[in-house]
Design a protein around this motif. Sequence first.
Motif, short mmCIF file in Angstrom:
data_model
loop_
_atom_site.label_atom_id
_atom_site.label_comp_id
_atom_site.label_asym_id
_atom_site.label_seq_id
_atom_site.Cartn_x
_atom_site.Cartn_y
_atom_site.Cartn_z
N ASP A 1 0.87 -1.17 0.00
CA ASP A 1 0.00 0.00 0.00
C ASP A 1 0.91 1.23 0.00
N ALA A 2 1.04 1.88 -1.16
CA ALA A 2 1.94 3.04 -1.29
C ALA A 2 1.48 4.21 -0.44
N ASN A 3 0.18 4.36 -0.27
CA ASN A 3 -0.36 5.45 0.56
C ASN A 3 0.17 5.31 1.99
N LEU A 4 0.00 4.11 2.53
CA LEU A 4 0.44 3.83 3.89
C LEU A 4 1.96 3.95 4.02
N GLU A 5 2.68 3.54 3.00
CA GLU A 5 4.15 3.61 3.03
C GLU A 5 4.63 5.06 3.12
N GLN A 6 3.93 5.98 2.46
CA GLN A 6 4.30 7.40 2.55
C GLN A 6 4.20 7.89 4.00
N ILE A 7 3.19 7.43 4.71
CA ILE A 7 3.03 7.81 6.12
C ILE A 7 4.12 7.17 6.96
N LYS A 8 4.39 5.89 6.72
CA LYS A 8 5.42 5.18 7.49
C LYS A 8 6.79 5.85 7.35
N ARG A 9 7.05 6.39 6.17
CA ARG A 9 8.33 7.06 5.92
C ARG A 9 8.37 8.46 6.52
N GLY A 10 7.27 8.89 7.09
CA GLY A 10 7.23 10.23 7.69
C GLY A 10 7.12 11.32 6.64
N LEU A 11 6.53 11.01 5.48
CA LEU A 11 6.47 11.97 4.39
C LEU A 11 5.03 12.31 3.98
N ALA A 12 4.08 11.97 4.86
CA ALA A 12 2.68 12.34 4.66
C ALA A 12 1.96 12.20 6.00
N TRP A 13 0.89 12.92 6.12
CA TRP A 13 0.01 12.83 7.28
C TRP A 13 -1.11 11.85 6.98
N ALA A 14 -1.65 11.21 8.00
CA ALA A 14 -2.94 10.54 7.86
C ALA A 14 -3.94 11.68 7.81
N TYR A 15 -4.64 11.81 6.71
CA TYR A 15 -5.53 12.96 6.48
C TYR A 15 -6.77 12.79 7.35
N ARG A 16 -6.78 13.47 8.49
CA ARG A 16 -7.82 13.30 9.51
C ARG A 16 -9.23 13.39 8.94
N ARG A 17 -9.39 14.23 7.95
CA ARG A 17 -10.72 14.45 7.38
C ARG A 17 -11.23 13.21 6.63
N TYR A 18 -10.31 12.40 6.10
CA TYR A 18 -10.71 11.27 5.26
C TYR A 18 -10.19 9.91 5.73
N ALA A 19 -9.19 9.89 6.59
CA ALA A 19 -8.57 8.62 7.01
C ALA A 19 -9.50 7.85 7.95
N ARG A 20 -9.96 6.70 7.48
CA ARG A 20 -10.85 5.86 8.28
C ARG A 20 -10.13 4.61 8.77
N ASP A 21 -9.05 4.23 8.08
CA ASP A 21 -8.31 3.03 8.43
C ASP A 21 -7.39 3.35 9.62
N PRO A 22 -7.59 2.69 10.75
CA PRO A 22 -6.75 2.97 11.93
C PRO A 22 -5.26 2.71 11.70
N ALA A 23 -4.93 1.87 10.71
CA ALA A 23 -3.51 1.59 10.43
C ALA A 23 -2.79 2.85 9.97
N TYR A 24 -3.50 3.75 9.32
CA TYR A 24 -2.89 4.99 8.83
C TYR A 24 -2.52 5.89 10.01
N ARG A 25 -3.42 6.03 10.94
CA ARG A 25 -3.14 6.87 12.12
C ARG A 25 -2.05 6.25 13.00
N ALA A 26 -2.09 4.93 13.12
CA ALA A 26 -1.06 4.24 13.91
C ALA A 26 0.32 4.41 13.26
N ALA A 27 0.37 4.32 11.94
CA ALA A 27 1.64 4.50 11.22
C ALA A 27 2.17 5.92 11.42
N GLU A 28 1.26 6.89 11.42
CA GLU A 28 1.69 8.28 11.66
C GLU A 28 2.26 8.42 13.07
N GLU A 29 1.62 7.82 14.04
CA GLU A 29 2.12 7.90 15.43
C GLU A 29 3.51 7.27 15.55
N ARG A 30 3.72 6.13 14.88
CA ARG A 30 5.05 5.49 14.91
C ARG A 30 6.09 6.37 14.23
#
Length: 168
Positions: free
Chosen positions: A114-143
């Motif tokens: 999942d390239a979207n999630l990978e961008q967050i894991k790399r610290g190069l994107a935010w989980a877009y609070r307005r649209y992010a429904r998958d908890p994995a995206y927010r968890a990846a941002e926290e990590r």
Amino acid sequence: MVKSFDRSGTEVWYVRAFLAAALAWLPTANASQQIQGKVVGISDGDTITILDSSRTQHRVRLHQIDAPEKRQDFGEASKQSLSDLVFDKQVTVEVVDRDRYRREVGTVWVEGMDANLEQIKRGLAWAYRRYARDPAYRAAEERARSARRGLWSQPNPIPPWEFRHKRK
């Protein structure tokens, strides 16, 4: 088509035929569309261009993430990261929507990732609070924040939605 008549005896079969044809063209509610093709362009850290097998170009906005703007800190790094992930590669996009700029919005899959999630894991994107429904995206941002990766190496990175708002 069976003929039917309104109260005055006028045939209305043509109305039913038109409605049946029109309904056949409408997409089913919540139907998931997929696009497969080669990535031929990277606009920024969350927008790509895909060329499908019929040689149709699709501009795709990555769903559930928001990357730094080009003129923002880490904007170029985010774009380069997405390029490293998907440029000149075959991808599958699970389209979930179309945005106001007529881009397809979806999750981009490359080589099973999942390239979207990978961008967050790399610290190069935010989980877009307005649209992010998958908890994995927010968890990846926290990590990524905890590890101070990418844009999180700065003390107070400005989210792209705030950066865009300030520029108006």
